[in-house]
Design an enzyme around this catalytic site. Structure first.
Site, PDB file in Angstrom:
ATOM      1  CE  LYS A 100      -3.895   1.999   2.562  1.00 47.23           C
ATOM      2  NZ  LYS A 100      -4.684   1.942   3.824  1.00 47.23           N
ATOM      3  CB  SER A 119      -8.189   3.520   2.767  1.00 42.77           C
ATOM      4  OG  SER A 119      -7.283   2.945   3.692  1.00 42.77           O
ATOM      5  CB  SER A 127      -8.252   0.740   5.749  1.00 40.74           C
ATOM      6  OG  SER A 127      -8.943   1.951   5.707  1.00 40.74           O
TER       7      SER A 127
END
Lengths: 90, 441
Positions: free
Chosen positions: B50, B125, B149
């Site tokens: 990420k 997210s 997330s």
């Protein structure tokens, strides 16, 4: 929340919301309405909430090599010699 | 694709063919913000990271325009650990700007699509990391979980998503959103691979004072007791309800015992979260002022330079949360909001401690619905509600995992299992048993 408080708070947060003021006000009001339920909280907190539950974290005070200022300054929007460059503040 | 599948299929000779395939197929999904262009010098297992996690010499944007050209001069601790243990970073994945969002549509760059249905969001997210595993591009990826997330996009994309206990994994080098909530975790296709990566990245790190070593107690193989919070299925979609009930039926056959436990006040937990997180956001995002790194909008007045920079390069949600947080921490309001929210946070923590005196795990749906449509244009509150089952655990810093349920329907449904603080290893051990019993893997 009202327009005056919003403008003042945005100023403190260093963002300009003039163009979307109406939208921000509406959204922030609905968020603040939603979170209002916390006012039902009873009781007291005698210390801060500690999520990791770690206490008194120490480490040896030894000198280690750090990042070179040359590498770090590569990310500065403007730099000169070993310094970050910015408008005068006085 | 599992770690084992990757090892069987790819080697030094065909590694760049693999990369070319990923690059081609990702044109449809858009999971990567950055993909390496040559893997011939890499050895080991590829892992997607990420973009919230700093990678030395590789641009790390956190999905924001304000960090568009930021190249970290150091690695996050988790990256060093992975690289020293047989993994290599293949690329950086798309995400909601500064991890604020539940659909990855808040990315300042582009939208990622759900590999199971290209008209749907992957969740967020960490949507890019979930999509990359779901699409079979990588066997594993790292995400961060502040309010759900990792677990929510894992549920939407049909993969395993694990958020460890707060402190179990070092946050050093992880771009901060809300520091008392943020935690690095793993996406994979099965629990075994999840555990393999978790074992590499976890542990105390001198550079993160909140990090810790987990105790390694074993659970007894039999007599697993799972608590289901009362009325937990109220308001969830029919499909999630069916998947949840089927999971309970399957697990009961495997002699897992179920009991009903009291529920925490979910609406209240969400309110606590949406006071404390913006409060921490307003402080953490104050560093993006255009002075030291990231973008700058010039002005001959320093305050104007800060304001112009932040106004131009921060997206709506970071701005919204910075303003809310500035408000909830301001003199006159911090007693009303911030302090009250902390009292309730402690009460949620106590609630869980009490429940875990009598059960091994708590089971809930991961999300109230399956993945929603791209461009659904939810209001902030509607978007926040997508995390209603994942947020409460974060108030207490608990480990939780989302495992795909066995469902006839095309769209995946995740089931969440939660354990007590620092019981990550027990959670993963029981999860392997659950996965086997559900035959989802």
């Amino acid at each position: 929340m009202n327009n005056e408080v919003l403008i003042n708070t945005a100023k403190l947060a260093r963002v300009d919301i003039i163009e979307n003021q109406e939208k921000f006000l509406k959204e922030l009001e609905s968020i603040l309405d939603y979170v209002e339920v916390v006012n039902n909280a009873n009781g007291n907190l005698d210390k801060d909430v500690n999520i990791s539950e770690n206490q008194n974290v120490f480490k040896e005070d030894v000198v280690e090599s750090s990042l070179s200022s040359k590498d770090v300054l590569k990310n500065a929007p403007k730099a000169k010699d070993d310094y970050i460059e910015i408008e005068g503040i006085f | 694709m599992t770690i084992n599948d990757f090892e069987k299929k790819y080697n030094k000779e065909n590694i760049n063919e693999y990369l070319a395939q990923v690059e081609e197929q990702d044109k449809k999904i858009n999971s990567f913000l950055y993909l390496k262009n040559d893997l011939s010098k890499e050895t080991g297992i590829p892992i997607a990271i990420k973009d919230m996690i700093s990678t030395k010499g590789v641009v790390s944007t956190a999905g924001s325009k304000i960090l568009e050209n930021y190249i970290p001069p150091y690695n996050a601790t988790v990256i060093n650990k992975l690289e020293n243990n047989g993994y290599f970073v293949i690329g950086k994945t798309n995400m909601d700007e500064f991890a604020m969002g539940s659909s990855t549509e808040n990315s300042a760059y582009f939208t990622t699509k759900n590999p199971k249905d290209l008209t749907l969001v992957p969740g967020g997210s960490s949507g890019g990391s979930a999509a990359a595993v779901s699409a079979g591009f990588v066997p594993i990826s790292l995400g961060t979980d502040t309010g759900g997330s990792i677990r929510q996009p894992a549920s939407f994309c049909g993969v395993v998503g694990f958020c460890p206990s707060y402190g179990a994994v070092s946050r050093y080098g992880v771009i901060a959103m809300a520091s008392s909530f943020d935690q690095v975790g793993v996406f994979a296709n099965n629990v075994k691979d999840t555990k393999a990566v978790f074992d590499v990245i976890r542990g105390k790190d001198e550079k993160d004072a909140t990090s810790l070593d987990l105790p390694s107690e074993k659970v007894s193989g039999s007599n697993i007791k799972i608590g289901i919070p009362e009325n937990i299925l109220e308001g969830v979609s029919e499909q999630v309800k069916v998947a949840f009930e089927n999971t309970v039926t399957s697990l009961k056959k495997d002699k897992i015992e179920f009991v009903v436990v009291p529920n925490t006040n979910l609406q209240q937990a969400l309110a606590v979260y949406y006071i404390l997180v913006p409060s921490e956001v307003s402080s953490n995002l104050a560093r993006y002022d255009g002075v030291k790194y990231g973008k700058r909008e010039e002005s001959n007045d320093l305050i104007k330079l800060y304001t112009k920079t932040r106004t131009k390069y921060l997206g709506s949600e970071p701005k919204r949360r910075s303003i809310i947080g500035t408000y909830t921490l301001s003199a006159g309001y911090s007693d009303k909001y911030y302090k009250k929210a902390n009292i309730l946070r402690q009460q949620v923590k106590d609630y869980y401690s009490k429940i875990f005196e009598s059960v091994d795990l708590i089971m809930t749906p991961t999300t109230p619905t399956t993945a929603f449509k791209l461009g659904a244009m939810l209001t902030p509150i509607e978007m926040y509600l997508a995390d209603i089952f994942t947020i409460p655990t974060k108030l207490a810093g608990l480990p939780a995992i989302s495992i795909p349920a066995n469902t006839d329907d095309k769209l995946p449904v995740g089931i969440q299992f939660i354990a007590g603080h620092k019981k990550d290893l027990q959670l993963l051990q029981i999860s392997e048993k659950i996965e086997k019993c559900l035959q989802t893997y």
